[in-house]
Design an enzyme around this catalytic site. Sequence first.
Site, mmCIF file in Angstrom:
data_model
loop_
_atom_site.group_PDB
_atom_site.id
_atom_site.type_symbol
_atom_site.label_atom_id
_atom_site.label_comp_id
_atom_site.label_asym_id
_atom_site.label_seq_id
_atom_site.Cartn_x
_atom_site.Cartn_y
_atom_site.Cartn_z
ATOM 1 C CB CYS A 169 -0.903 0.011 1.228
ATOM 2 S SG CYS A 169 -1.794 -1.515 1.509
ATOM 3 C CG ASN A 213 0.858 1.399 3.864
ATOM 4 O OD1 ASN A 213 -0.265 1.618 3.419
ATOM 5 N ND2 ASN A 213 1.952 1.955 3.356
ATOM 6 C CE LYS A 220 12.273 -9.145 -13.591
ATOM 7 N NZ LYS A 220 11.837 -9.989 -12.508
ATOM 8 C CD GLU A 243 8.103 -10.618 -11.644
ATOM 9 O OE1 GLU A 243 8.174 -10.439 -10.420
ATOM 10 O OE2 GLU A 243 8.981 -10.196 -12.432
ATOM 11 C CE LYS A 247 10.497 -2.172 -7.387
ATOM 12 N NZ LYS A 247 11.085 -2.923 -8.515
#
Length: 616
Positions: A2, A108, A493, A496, A611
């Site tokens: 978040c 968060n 990769k 994703e 992320k």
Amino acid sequence: MCGIVAYIGPKQATEVLLDGLKRLEYRGYDSAGIAVLNGPIGTQDSGRAGESVIARCQGKLDRLVRSVAEDPPRGHLGIGHTRWATHGRPSDENAHPHKFGRVAVVHNGIIENFVALRDRLSTVGHVFQSETDTEILAHLIDAELHAGADPFAAVRQALRHVEGVYALAVLIDGVHDRFFCARKDAPLVLGRGDGEQFAASDIPSVLPHTREVIFLEDGDVAEVRSDGCTITDLAGTMQRRAAKTITWSAAMAEKGGYKHFMLKEIFEQPSAVTDTLRGRVHPVSGKVTLDGIQISFADLQRIYLVACGTSYHAALVGKFLIEGLARITVEVDLASEFRYRNPLIGKGDLLVAISQSGETADTMAAVREAKGKGARVMAVTNVIDSSIARAADATFYTHAGPEIGVASTKAFTTQLTALLLLALAAGRETKALSAERAEGLLKELMTIPHQMKRIIDQVRTLQDLAHRYADASDWLYLGRGVNYPIALEGALKLKEISYIHAEGYPAGEMKHGPIALINEQMPVVILAPKGPGYEKVMSNLQEVRARAGKVIAIATEGDSVVADAADAVFFIPDVAPPFQPLLTVLPLQLLAYYVADAKGTDVDQPRNLAKSVTVE
């Protein structure tokens, strides 16, 4: 995961908050919202002065922007949030901010005892409007206000009841000259401007306004005014936190003309690796400087490398490098599994925690486990003063700069660079690596950024390859030795960002199952640079061809044997095996990027991903 932004100052808070949240979109989210207090700092705007106005909705930030465009909340004090669902499904009702009574809050993390707290509050008449654990915080703080506590004390006293992980920002109706924030095991920074102050869960959101930041530490609670802040612990004891100057420019966190952040960050890798090497390599003496890290590698019994996701693949490469160059036993663990197997780690061992953000919850838990058992801890991270960096006995910083794309690229190659330097330094200390060989390796290492750029300059070849195979539904990636983890990373990769099923395997394992999948529709990416295991990889290549698989080979320049055997080949410069991963990964990153771009997926913010995973 978040994102949090908070602001107080002369500007309209709505504009600052929405811009700040836009810069945090890379963290991944399913809803967004803001709360703005009318009439702060002695200025009365439209609406009911001194009360927070909340706007929030499920979905992308653009939906929130459109919803407030005609009548934006007006005021100079506010908080904002992008949410990644933990407790409660994604919905308008579960989006932050949450408000009860006079208190609006964004949060968060995870409140682990929220069920018990909710039951306790419900028995005294509290009614809850959402399914979230966060709403508990607003109820707790409001209860403390009703009990007579001043606002700053009310936040501290409420948090004493809370168990779990949190970074939060709080507005209180009627208090129009300050906001409040706190952290425990989740990142939160304060930004210091001229007559304005900020709080954020990550640095990029404050960079357009200031480079002076204060990193809050676990247990800190802050009262933030337009002219400064006061920081205490939960008991109210004053805490001193020095400001840091961030060297990243705001432009470094922008796309800079590239279609996606990910593509920009792939192209930045030669510079990022150069920055990570700068000042640490002395080729003439064959020595590596580890930023003053005081660890005796010769006395270590064992090194544990722990990480998650892409960083785990860097750790797997690190095992090959450290064992090969320093002859120290290395174990590699997924951080999410490490502490649950009661690991045999203790005094005489070193745990190296690898995390781009320095905030990965599972990796932080592994750090605590190792320290609790008496081991020393080294962090390899990209973020100064992050939680893992502060918890470690020593920190080796990569210098990737801000990485905005969710799928990690330059953070990975700078982690590889850091592990190379660690292996070289350890090898010299253990005397497994001679001065002569160290000198030769370091001289070659200094040329690697140039070799990386040569690969990136061939981007059109990879773009054509990607369009040729973009419709394939299944891919297989194979590599041996130090390139086996790169096969894993290449497959990750592609998964994703393109949502295509892909598997990475050690090439020697192909006959133990994956060979059953190979047919004329499957692209098989084979890492086949010259070096140890080359002949074995060529045997695997022929086995794929015999089953009509489409071979995409990554090979050493001038290798006509591979060129003749493969359906497509991409050449990399001839470098020593320890440096090959820094080169072989680049075409795989670009191949994944161009496949995803051809399919039209959201490259920078792929679905369901975030992320920085700051909760377990």
